[in-house]
Design a protein around this motif. Sequence first.
Motif, PDB file in Angstrom:
ATOM      1  N   CYS A  60       0.863  -1.184   0.000  1.00  0.00           N
ATOM      2  CA  CYS A  60       0.000   0.000   0.000  1.00  0.00           C
ATOM      3  C   CYS A  60       0.904   1.240   0.000  1.00  0.00           C
ATOM      4  O   CYS A  60       1.991   1.187   0.565  1.00  0.00           O
ATOM      5  CB  CYS A  60      -0.884  -0.030   1.254  1.00  0.00           C
ATOM      6  N   ASP A  62      -8.211 -10.686   1.734  1.00  0.00           N
ATOM      7  CA  ASP A  62      -9.335 -10.564   2.649  1.00  0.00           C
ATOM      8  C   ASP A  62     -10.593 -11.104   1.972  1.00  0.00           C
ATOM      9  O   ASP A  62     -10.742 -11.003   0.756  1.00  0.00           O
ATOM     10  CB  ASP A  62      -9.512  -9.079   2.981  1.00  0.00           C
ATOM     11  N   SER A  86     -14.864 -10.970   2.388  1.00  0.00           N
ATOM     12  CA  SER A  86     -15.990 -10.399   3.120  1.00  0.00           C
ATOM     13  C   SER A  86     -16.725 -11.528   3.841  1.00  0.00           C
ATOM     14  O   SER A  86     -16.772 -12.658   3.361  1.00  0.00           O
ATOM     15  CB  SER A  86     -16.923  -9.640   2.183  1.00  0.00           C
ATOM     16  N   TYR A 139     -10.868  -9.698  -1.561  1.00  0.00           N
ATOM     17  CA  TYR A 139     -10.266  -8.381  -1.728  1.00  0.00           C
ATOM     18  C   TYR A 139      -8.774  -8.452  -1.439  1.00  0.00           C
ATOM     19  O   TYR A 139      -8.323  -9.288  -0.661  1.00  0.00           O
ATOM     20  CB  TYR A 139     -10.879  -7.362  -0.764  1.00  0.00           C
ATOM     21  N   THR A 191      -6.434  -6.134   0.528  1.00  0.00           N
ATOM     22  CA  THR A 191      -6.680  -5.079   1.502  1.00  0.00           C
ATOM     23  C   THR A 191      -5.408  -4.729   2.244  1.00  0.00           C
ATOM     24  O   THR A 191      -4.645  -5.614   2.645  1.00  0.00           O
ATOM     25  CB  THR A 191      -7.740  -5.532   2.528  1.00  0.00           C
ATOM     26  N   CYS A 192      -5.192  -3.446   2.469  1.00  0.00           N
ATOM     27  CA  CYS A 192      -4.061  -2.972   3.281  1.00  0.00           C
ATOM     28  C   CYS A 192      -4.282  -3.398   4.726  1.00  0.00           C
ATOM     29  O   CYS A 192      -5.411  -3.342   5.234  1.00  0.00           O
ATOM     30  CB  CYS A 192      -3.959  -1.456   3.192  1.00  0.00           C
ATOM     31  N   PHE A 208      -5.861  -0.676   6.811  1.00  0.00           N
ATOM     32  CA  PHE A 208      -6.978  -0.096   6.066  1.00  0.00           C
ATOM     33  C   PHE A 208      -7.888   0.753   6.938  1.00  0.00           C
ATOM     34  O   PHE A 208      -8.309   0.358   8.020  1.00  0.00           O
ATOM     35  CB  PHE A 208      -7.807  -1.198   5.398  1.00  0.00           C
ATOM     36  N   ASP A 264     -11.196   3.569   5.851  1.00  0.00           N
ATOM     37  CA  ASP A 264     -11.985   3.989   4.695  1.00  0.00           C
ATOM     38  C   ASP A 264     -11.840   5.491   4.473  1.00  0.00           C
ATOM     39  O   ASP A 264     -12.798   6.250   4.577  1.00  0.00           O
ATOM     40  CB  ASP A 264     -13.457   3.600   4.898  1.00  0.00           C
ATOM     41  N   HIS A 302      -5.826   4.064   1.366  1.00  0.00           N
ATOM     42  CA  HIS A 302      -5.355   2.694   1.535  1.00  0.00           C
ATOM     43  C   HIS A 302      -6.040   1.805   0.500  1.00  0.00           C
ATOM     44  O   HIS A 302      -7.123   2.114   0.017  1.00  0.00           O
ATOM     45  CB  HIS A 302      -5.671   2.179   2.950  1.00  0.00           C
ATOM     46  N   ARG A 339      -8.085  -1.285  -0.961  1.00  0.00           N
ATOM     47  CA  ARG A 339      -9.084  -2.338  -0.774  1.00  0.00           C
ATOM     48  C   ARG A 339      -9.637  -2.568  -2.169  1.00  0.00           C
ATOM     49  O   ARG A 339     -10.575  -1.913  -2.614  1.00  0.00           O
ATOM     50  CB  ARG A 339     -10.185  -1.960   0.197  1.00  0.00           C
TER      51      ARG A 339
END
Length: 142
Positions: A56, A65, A67, A84, A86-87, A90, A92, A96, A98
């Motif tokens: 990242c 990742d 969900s 995903y 993902t950092c 992370f 939102d 970062h 995702r």
Amino acid sequence: MDSDCSYHYTDNFLIDPYEEELKEEKRRRKEMEKMKQHSDMVGFVADGQYGIPTRCPCGGSIKHDVSPSPKFKHDFDTQPGSRYFTCTKFKDDGLHFRQPWVFGVEQEIEKLVMKVEEQSKTIEEMRKQIQIQAEEIAKLKT
């Protein structure tokens, strides 16, 4: 004191108005630098979300990742839900990664296909050069 003197007293201290302007200018510059860093970071994130990310822009590592629940009822996979990249840090806030797993893998395949096409062109050019050199060597032998 003269009426046109630019210095004034505050709480028994002599204050230079230019000093106040310098402080304000310094504060504005710091604020502009922060805004530029934020803008650069958003650009890095946008530019970096091509293919499978390895890091990242914040320096965090990337994890795979999933969900917790399927996005659609008809989704099926070895794991439930959407995958995903993902950092690990992370938040939102747009700074970062995702990125959906499917997009990353698809873009990575596109990059690899382009590399293979470039290499096949290079190989074809090398074959032509080898053929030309072989013909020249044959002429020199005769």
